[in-house]
Design an enzyme around this catalytic site. Sequence first.
Site, PDB file in Angstrom:
ATOM      1  N   TYR A  91     -17.285   2.679   4.765  1.00 36.70           N
ATOM      2  CA  TYR A  91     -15.831   2.740   4.995  1.00 36.70           C
ATOM      3  C   TYR A  91     -15.525   3.517   6.276  1.00 36.70           C
ATOM      4  O   TYR A  91     -14.825   3.032   7.161  1.00 36.70           O
ATOM      5  CB  TYR A  91     -15.142   3.389   3.784  1.00 36.70           C
ATOM      6  CG  TYR A  91     -13.721   3.826   4.025  1.00 36.70           C
ATOM      7  CD1 TYR A  91     -12.680   2.899   4.100  1.00 36.70           C
ATOM      8  CD2 TYR A  91     -13.408   5.185   4.172  1.00 36.70           C
ATOM      9  CE1 TYR A  91     -11.373   3.314   4.319  1.00 36.70           C
ATOM     10  CE2 TYR A  91     -12.095   5.605   4.391  1.00 36.70           C
ATOM     11  CZ  TYR A  91     -11.088   4.671   4.473  1.00 36.70           C
ATOM     12  OH  TYR A  91      -9.800   5.084   4.697  1.00 36.70           O
ATOM     13  N   LYS A 124     -13.988   2.149   9.828  1.00 37.15           N
ATOM     14  CA  LYS A 124     -12.731   2.703  10.353  1.00 37.15           C
ATOM     15  C   LYS A 124     -12.938   3.220  11.779  1.00 37.15           C
ATOM     16  O   LYS A 124     -12.068   3.068  12.637  1.00 37.15           O
ATOM     17  CB  LYS A 124     -12.218   3.824   9.442  1.00 37.15           C
ATOM     18  CG  LYS A 124     -11.714   3.372   8.081  1.00 37.15           C
ATOM     19  CD  LYS A 124     -10.427   2.559   8.113  1.00 37.15           C
ATOM     20  CE  LYS A 124      -9.223   3.391   8.457  1.00 37.15           C
ATOM     21  NZ  LYS A 124      -7.966   2.560   8.364  1.00 37.15           N
ATOM     22  N   THR A 173      -8.955   7.878   9.394  1.00 33.44           N
ATOM     23  CA  THR A 173      -9.360   8.742   8.284  1.00 33.44           C
ATOM     24  C   THR A 173     -10.276   9.893   8.687  1.00 33.44           C
ATOM     25  O   THR A 173     -11.015   9.789   9.680  1.00 33.44           O
ATOM     26  CB  THR A 173     -10.082   7.856   7.230  1.00 33.44           C
ATOM     27  OG1 THR A 173     -10.702   8.685   6.261  1.00 33.44           O
ATOM     28  CG2 THR A 173     -11.169   6.998   7.868  1.00 33.44           C
ATOM     29  N   ASP A 174     -10.240  10.940   7.881  1.00 28.23           N
ATOM     30  CA  ASP A 174     -11.195  12.048   8.014  1.00 28.23           C
ATOM     31  C   ASP A 174     -12.635  11.581   7.772  1.00 28.23           C
ATOM     32  O   ASP A 174     -13.578  12.251   8.165  1.00 28.23           O
ATOM     33  CB  ASP A 174     -10.843  13.152   7.013  1.00 28.23           C
ATOM     34  CG  ASP A 174     -10.732  12.633   5.583  1.00 28.23           C
ATOM     35  OD1 ASP A 174     -10.048  11.615   5.383  1.00 28.23           O
ATOM     36  OD2 ASP A 174     -11.345  13.223   4.674  1.00 28.23           O
ATOM     37  N   GLY A 182       0.832  -1.204   0.000  1.00 32.32           N
ATOM     38  CA  GLY A 182       0.000   0.000   0.000  1.00 32.32           C
ATOM     39  C   GLY A 182       0.865   1.251   0.000  1.00 32.32           C
ATOM     40  O   GLY A 182       2.099   1.184   0.120  1.00 32.32           O
ATOM     41  N   GLN A 183       0.218   2.407  -0.168  1.00 36.15           N
ATOM     42  CA  GLN A 183       0.954   3.680  -0.253  1.00 36.15           C
ATOM     43  C   GLN A 183       1.796   3.917   1.006  1.00 36.15           C
ATOM     44  O   GLN A 183       2.986   4.221   0.931  1.00 36.15           O
ATOM     45  CB  GLN A 183      -0.023   4.849  -0.416  1.00 36.15           C
ATOM     46  CG  GLN A 183      -0.840   4.816  -1.700  1.00 36.15           C
ATOM     47  CD  GLN A 183      -1.613   6.117  -1.883  1.00 36.15           C
ATOM     48  OE1 GLN A 183      -1.102   7.063  -2.453  1.00 36.15           O
ATOM     49  NE2 GLN A 183      -2.846   6.169  -1.409  1.00 36.15           N
ATOM     50  N   ALA A 201      -5.484  -1.741   5.192  1.00 37.92           N
ATOM     51  CA  ALA A 201      -6.883  -1.354   5.402  1.00 37.92           C
ATOM     52  C   ALA A 201      -7.684  -1.675   4.160  1.00 37.92           C
ATOM     53  O   ALA A 201      -7.118  -1.855   3.068  1.00 37.92           O
ATOM     54  CB  ALA A 201      -6.980   0.152   5.688  1.00 37.92           C
TER      55      ALA A 201
HETATM   56  N1  NAP Z   1      -5.955   6.567   0.621  1.00 38.99           N
HETATM   57  C1  NAP Z   1      -6.492   7.635   1.217  1.00 38.99           C
HETATM   58  O1  NAP Z   1      -6.825   8.649   0.593  1.00 38.99           O
HETATM   59  C2  NAP Z   1      -6.671   7.617   2.710  1.00 38.99           C
HETATM   60  C3  NAP Z   1      -7.278   8.723   3.328  1.00 38.99           C
HETATM   61  C4  NAP Z   1      -7.396   8.719   4.724  1.00 38.99           C
HETATM   62  C5  NAP Z   1      -6.929   7.649   5.463  1.00 38.99           C
HETATM   63  N2  NAP Z   1      -6.379   6.580   4.824  1.00 38.99           N
HETATM   64  C6  NAP Z   1      -5.914   5.455   5.634  1.00 38.99           C
HETATM   65  O2  NAP Z   1      -4.503   5.363   5.474  1.00 38.99           O
HETATM   66  C7  NAP Z   1      -4.101   3.999   5.633  1.00 38.99           C
HETATM   67  C8  NAP Z   1      -3.177   3.612   4.514  1.00 38.99           C
HETATM   68  O3  NAP Z   1      -3.862   3.807   3.288  1.00 38.99           O
HETATM   69  P1  NAP Z   1      -3.160   3.591   1.896  1.00 38.99           P
HETATM   70  O4  NAP Z   1      -3.572   4.731   1.030  1.00 38.99           O
HETATM   71  O5  NAP Z   1      -1.731   3.257   2.098  1.00 38.99           O
HETATM   72  O6  NAP Z   1      -3.964   2.302   1.424  1.00 38.99           O
HETATM   73  P2  NAP Z   1      -3.726   1.372   0.176  1.00 38.99           P
HETATM   74  O7  NAP Z   1      -2.650   1.927  -0.701  1.00 38.99           O
HETATM   75  O8  NAP Z   1      -5.066   1.082  -0.383  1.00 38.99           O
HETATM   76  O9  NAP Z   1      -3.143   0.075   0.865  1.00 38.99           O
HETATM   77  C9  NAP Z   1      -3.914  -0.730   1.682  1.00 38.99           C
HETATM   78  C10 NAP Z   1      -3.141  -1.991   1.917  1.00 38.99           C
HETATM   79  O10 NAP Z   1      -3.943  -2.833   2.738  1.00 38.99           O
HETATM   80  C11 NAP Z   1      -3.764  -4.136   2.287  1.00 38.99           C
HETATM   81  N3  NAP Z   1      -4.896  -5.001   2.609  1.00 38.99           N
HETATM   82  C12 NAP Z   1      -6.191  -4.818   2.283  1.00 38.99           C
HETATM   83  N4  NAP Z   1      -6.922  -5.868   2.701  1.00 38.99           N
HETATM   84  C13 NAP Z   1      -6.040  -6.731   3.288  1.00 38.99           C
HETATM   85  C14 NAP Z   1      -6.162  -7.986   3.892  1.00 38.99           C
HETATM   86  N5  NAP Z   1      -7.337  -8.616   3.991  1.00 38.99           N
HETATM   87  N6  NAP Z   1      -5.048  -8.576   4.388  1.00 38.99           N
HETATM   88  C15 NAP Z   1      -3.838  -7.982   4.287  1.00 38.99           C
HETATM   89  N7  NAP Z   1      -3.657  -6.780   3.709  1.00 38.99           N
HETATM   90  C16 NAP Z   1      -4.749  -6.170   3.212  1.00 38.99           C
HETATM   91  C17 NAP Z   1      -3.632  -4.037   0.785  1.00 38.99           C
HETATM   92  O11 NAP Z   1      -2.977  -5.178   0.331  1.00 38.99           O
HETATM   93  P3  NAP Z   1      -2.910  -5.581  -1.229  1.00 38.99           P
HETATM   94  O12 NAP Z   1      -1.861  -4.670  -1.809  1.00 38.99           O
HETATM   95  O13 NAP Z   1      -2.500  -7.006  -1.176  1.00 38.99           O
HETATM   96  O14 NAP Z   1      -4.293  -5.349  -1.769  1.00 38.99           O
HETATM   97  C18 NAP Z   1      -2.837  -2.768   0.636  1.00 38.99           C
HETATM   98  O15 NAP Z   1      -1.448  -3.046   0.575  1.00 38.99           O
HETATM   99  C19 NAP Z   1      -5.382   3.189   5.735  1.00 38.99           C
HETATM  100  O16 NAP Z   1      -5.634   2.919   7.085  1.00 38.99           O
HETATM  101  C20 NAP Z   1      -6.447   4.119   5.198  1.00 38.99           C
HETATM  102  O17 NAP Z   1      -7.706   3.842   5.762  1.00 38.99           O
HETATM  103  C21 NAP Z   1      -6.218   6.551   3.467  1.00 38.99           C
END
Ligand code: NAP
Length: 283
Positions: free
Chosen positions: A123, A127, A99-100, A10-11, A58
Amino acid sequence: MRVLVFGENGQVATSLRKRAGDIDVICLGRDQADLGAPDMLRAAIEATDADVIINAAAYTAVDKAETDSDQAEQVNHLAVGTMARAAAKRGIPFLHISTDYVFPGDGDQPWQPDDETGALGVYGATKRRGEEAIEMAGGVYAVLRTSWVVSSTGNNFVKTMLRLGADRDVLTIIDDQTGGPTAADDIADALLTMARAYADGRKDSGIYHFSGAPDCTWAGFAAEIFDQAGITCEITPIPTTDYPTPAARPLNSRLDCSTLETDFGIKRPDWRKSLVTIVKDLT
Ligand SMILES: NC(=O)c1ccc[n+]([C@@H]2O[C@H](COP(=O)([O-])OP(=O)(O)OC[C@H]3O[C@@H](n4cnc5c(N)ncnc54)[C@H](OP(=O)(O)O)[C@@H]3O)[C@@H](O)[C@H]2O)c1
């Protein structure tokens, strides 16, 4: 110092590895720790010699969650509770990203960490339940709520704008949702600073806010992306009501990040500076 990270590709997990410096960051992907398999999560935490655990995994598909709520609930709530309880049992501090979208998005004031929540969609609701499960687990924890995450990896708003902006002369973009774009690298830096404090013995737990400054709308964000990438694409600002999505989004995603600065010395980063690296990587 060693940090065990749930999530690998993930990011934020990618940025944690990239920004680790002298910290030993060990990331567990789905193969080693599926958030749908509680036994794997407990076993990973029982076996670790890490000083701090970070959950960077997540269920982040905001619209899909509306019809896939069981999976979102499992990953964002139940698995988080399992990890937090296992970490508490071992006495290992647990850091988690939220998250917001836990907020309803009314008003125009920045949300404080202890403001009443009220998610608009599945979602955000899952969260929030994840946050509550951490609070109830009884261990040392910090929850970092962030917003509008972007990076050079994964699918995000910057990537979409660079693609669409190169193809089109005009784009309609939402101009009545306001928040802070946040680079995954900046989130990683914040989490690693927090991890150091907990590894050094910090015992206080809490929910914190962290987002890039200054706050802007999606249209304002897109304008800066086009500017930095040298793209000449006209932006037609539209209200959220003109772009219906399965999950409703908060209009006001402003986050008051002052307690993170008071407790950890972490300031809001200028997202426009962090964007330079991302645009360079992607163009
Ligand atoms: N993206 C946004 O704009 C945003 C905004 C606010 C808060 N957040 C929070 O920031 C955090 C990081 O977000 P991000 O943007 O890095 O998310 P992301 O790029 O979507 O990465 C999420 C990661 O979670 C893994 N995942 C999902 N389901 C899983 C499972 N069942 N078992 C193991 N791994 C699993 C995914 O694995 P795979 O690669 O294998 O699918 C992916 O690597 C999260 O908690 C998110 O809620 C994100």
